[in-house]
Design an enzyme around this catalytic site. Sequence first.
Site, PDB file in Angstrom:
ATOM      1  N   THR A  70       3.103  -7.580   6.988  1.00  0.00           N
ATOM      2  CA  THR A  70       2.228  -7.598   8.162  1.00  0.00           C
ATOM      3  C   THR A  70       2.476  -8.855   8.981  1.00  0.00           C
ATOM      4  O   THR A  70       2.681  -8.800  10.200  1.00  0.00           O
ATOM      5  CB  THR A  70       0.749  -7.518   7.724  1.00  0.00           C
ATOM      6  OG1 THR A  70       0.533  -6.253   7.096  1.00  0.00           O
ATOM      7  CG2 THR A  70      -0.196  -7.673   8.909  1.00  0.00           C
ATOM      8  N   ASN A 146       6.142   5.315   6.240  1.00  0.00           N
ATOM      9  CA  ASN A 146       5.358   5.134   5.021  1.00  0.00           C
ATOM     10  C   ASN A 146       4.420   6.301   4.720  1.00  0.00           C
ATOM     11  O   ASN A 146       3.948   6.450   3.601  1.00  0.00           O
ATOM     12  CB  ASN A 146       4.559   3.829   5.089  1.00  0.00           C
ATOM     13  CG  ASN A 146       3.740   3.704   6.348  1.00  0.00           C
ATOM     14  OD1 ASN A 146       4.267   3.744   7.460  1.00  0.00           O
ATOM     15  ND2 ASN A 146       2.439   3.576   6.193  1.00  0.00           N
ATOM     16  N   GLN A 174       9.582   0.412   3.323  1.00  0.00           N
ATOM     17  CA  GLN A 174       9.661   1.604   2.465  1.00  0.00           C
ATOM     18  C   GLN A 174      11.106   2.043   2.221  1.00  0.00           C
ATOM     19  O   GLN A 174      11.344   3.047   1.555  1.00  0.00           O
ATOM     20  CB  GLN A 174       8.860   2.770   3.063  1.00  0.00           C
ATOM     21  CG  GLN A 174       7.374   2.504   3.214  1.00  0.00           C
ATOM     22  CD  GLN A 174       6.614   2.452   1.888  1.00  0.00           C
ATOM     23  OE1 GLN A 174       7.132   2.807   0.830  1.00  0.00           O
ATOM     24  NE2 GLN A 174       5.375   1.995   1.936  1.00  0.00           N
ATOM     25  N   SER A 194       8.489  -6.384   2.083  1.00  0.00           N
ATOM     26  CA  SER A 194       7.249  -6.798   1.416  1.00  0.00           C
ATOM     27  C   SER A 194       7.443  -6.797  -0.099  1.00  0.00           C
ATOM     28  O   SER A 194       8.126  -5.929  -0.643  1.00  0.00           O
ATOM     29  CB  SER A 194       6.123  -5.825   1.796  1.00  0.00           C
ATOM     30  OG  SER A 194       4.962  -6.101   1.030  1.00  0.00           O
ATOM     31  N   GLY A 195       6.822  -7.743  -0.780  1.00  0.00           N
ATOM     32  CA  GLY A 195       6.956  -7.857  -2.229  1.00  0.00           C
ATOM     33  C   GLY A 195       6.247  -6.767  -3.011  1.00  0.00           C
ATOM     34  O   GLY A 195       6.776  -6.231  -3.977  1.00  0.00           O
ATOM     35  N   HIS A 196       5.033  -6.403  -2.585  1.00  0.00           N
ATOM     36  CA  HIS A 196       4.213  -5.539  -3.456  1.00  0.00           C
ATOM     37  C   HIS A 196       4.568  -4.067  -3.397  1.00  0.00           C
ATOM     38  O   HIS A 196       3.999  -3.261  -4.133  1.00  0.00           O
ATOM     39  CB  HIS A 196       2.717  -5.767  -3.197  1.00  0.00           C
ATOM     40  CG  HIS A 196       2.191  -5.201  -1.928  1.00  0.00           C
ATOM     41  ND1 HIS A 196       1.517  -4.010  -1.876  1.00  0.00           N
ATOM     42  CD2 HIS A 196       2.201  -5.670  -0.664  1.00  0.00           C
ATOM     43  CE1 HIS A 196       1.130  -3.784  -0.629  1.00  0.00           C
ATOM     44  NE2 HIS A 196       1.549  -4.775   0.122  1.00  0.00           N
ATOM     45  N   THR A 232       3.141 -24.922   3.253  1.00  0.00           N
ATOM     46  CA  THR A 232       3.855 -25.145   1.991  1.00  0.00           C
ATOM     47  C   THR A 232       4.253 -23.819   1.368  1.00  0.00           C
ATOM     48  O   THR A 232       3.452 -22.891   1.287  1.00  0.00           O
ATOM     49  CB  THR A 232       2.957 -25.946   1.017  1.00  0.00           C
ATOM     50  OG1 THR A 232       2.596 -27.169   1.665  1.00  0.00           O
ATOM     51  CG2 THR A 232       3.687 -26.243  -0.285  1.00  0.00           C
ATOM     52  N   CYS A 320      -3.859   1.696   5.032  1.00  0.00           N
ATOM     53  CA  CYS A 320      -4.225   0.536   5.841  1.00  0.00           C
ATOM     54  C   CYS A 320      -5.425   0.746   6.724  1.00  0.00           C
ATOM     55  O   CYS A 320      -5.823  -0.141   7.451  1.00  0.00           O
ATOM     56  CB  CYS A 320      -3.026   0.088   6.645  1.00  0.00           C
ATOM     57  SG  CYS A 320      -1.744  -0.437   5.508  1.00  0.00           S
TER      58      CYS A 320
HETATM   59  C1  LIG Z   1       2.867  -1.725   3.276  1.00  0.00           C
HETATM   60  C2  LIG Z   1       3.652  -1.732   4.538  1.00  0.00           C
HETATM   61  C3  LIG Z   1       3.590  -2.827   5.418  1.00  0.00           C
HETATM   62  C4  LIG Z   1       2.668  -4.014   5.188  1.00  0.00           C
HETATM   63  O1  LIG Z   1       3.080  -4.822   4.133  1.00  0.00           O
HETATM   64  P1  LIG Z   1       2.097  -5.955   3.583  1.00  0.00           P
HETATM   65  O2  LIG Z   1       3.009  -6.827   2.776  1.00  0.00           O
HETATM   66  O3  LIG Z   1       1.066  -5.259   2.783  1.00  0.00           O
HETATM   67  O4  LIG Z   1       1.528  -6.675   4.751  1.00  0.00           O
HETATM   68  C5  LIG Z   1       4.351  -2.790   6.567  1.00  0.00           C
HETATM   69  N1  LIG Z   1       5.145  -1.745   6.834  1.00  0.00           N
HETATM   70  C6  LIG Z   1       5.233  -0.675   6.028  1.00  0.00           C
HETATM   71  C7  LIG Z   1       6.130   0.446   6.394  1.00  0.00           C
HETATM   72  C8  LIG Z   1       4.482  -0.640   4.860  1.00  0.00           C
HETATM   73  O5  LIG Z   1       4.560   0.442   4.069  1.00  0.00           O
END
Ligand SMILES: *Cc1c(COP(=O)(O)O)cnc(C)c1O
Length: 378
Positions: A70, A146, A174, A194-196, A232, A320
């Site tokens: 984001t 997504n 994705q 994104s990491g998660h 940091t 979201c």
């Molecule tokens: C989940 C997602 C994001 C946002 O990622 P965050 O690390 O949660 O902010 C952005 N773009 C897509 C396509 C996503 O699936």
Amino acid sequence: MSVYVDYAATTPFDKKILEEVVDNAENFGNPSSIHRIGKNAKADLQNYRRKIAECINAKPNEIILTSGATEANNLAIKGIAKGHANPHFITTDIEHASVRNTYQDLSEEYDVTFLSAKENGQIDAEELKNSLKDNTVLVSVMMVNNETGSMQPVFEIAEVLKAHGALFHVDAVQGFGHMDVDVENLGADLLTLSGHKIYGPKGIGLLYLKEGIKLSAQITGGSHELSRRAGTENIMWIQAFSLAMEKAKAHRSKRTIKEMQMKERFINELIEKKIPFEVNGDVNNQTSHIVNVYFDWTEAEFLLTALDMAGIFVSAGSACNAGTVQPSHVIRSMYDDEERALKSIRFSFSHLMAEEDITEIAAQLEIIYNRLNKREMI
Ligand SMILES: *Cc1c(COP(=O)(O)O)cnc(C)c1O
């Protein structure tokens, strides 16, 4: 028994990666400190950054680490916008909220073109080409949607933009881990991860920014990240991110084969159980881990609740919109059909799932369908 089938919303943090990070926690220094403790941390940081860069065929100085995708998307769009007097932008109305709403804000001040998707889930590269203006500075198109898993024609778009000169920003959140993400090959100027979404931690992500492109920082302060993102560095999560990226890349083919098996089995179970459905978009042009299904016999809001009570955890559209079920803007863009947008559900799969999970999802869907339609159990 319960089944999580919402891996496009987030993935569980890989415990082995967490353990490795914890093991390295003694190296706690601030990379900006000039004493030895700081220098040790800085060496680690440089190492992680190099690994991260290698995973997408970038250079270490092209990686800006952020708090997630984001922030990276905000930085990409606002950071480019700021350097131009009268810019025009092109994006799509199927982007993630972090891109779409950022452009929505910008459109109050600047000229922004939003392209809609066709029924196959893709935007049209030809239409994009025809929307280009002399003052188009940035084009943002995601790699994989997504909500539907539809792959966008990013290679074609990159070709078109090369001839025009506008910068190309790709949200590849994705895509990474499911297909090859190589910034050179792709021809992206800016790219977000994104990491998660790849079994790493929440709260870490990156913006790839091709060498030589000027970008205005959105978080100002110290000279971290080559003065493009102050604060940091979150070294532990950066380490975890680098490990998650390396692992996702190394195991990509194994993981995607498993995801595809889960998805195909799911679709086959729906057919076998005679639960009426339609896949949104073109199933042959989608990523391995996502399928979006239109059930004309019930509203997504009801079905999500019923499935939740039955221990099946899914989403309607994207996660979201914070707990509310809104008609999906992606399905609406594709079909221009409000009802379909209210009756579609996303199932997103993982290599961590087993065949029994799919059987359970289908069994619970069948129970709900039969109850609603007063159909006898077959
Ligand atoms: C989940 C997602 C994001 C946002 O990622 P965050 O690390 O949660 O902010 C952005 N773009 C897509 C396509 C996503 O699936």
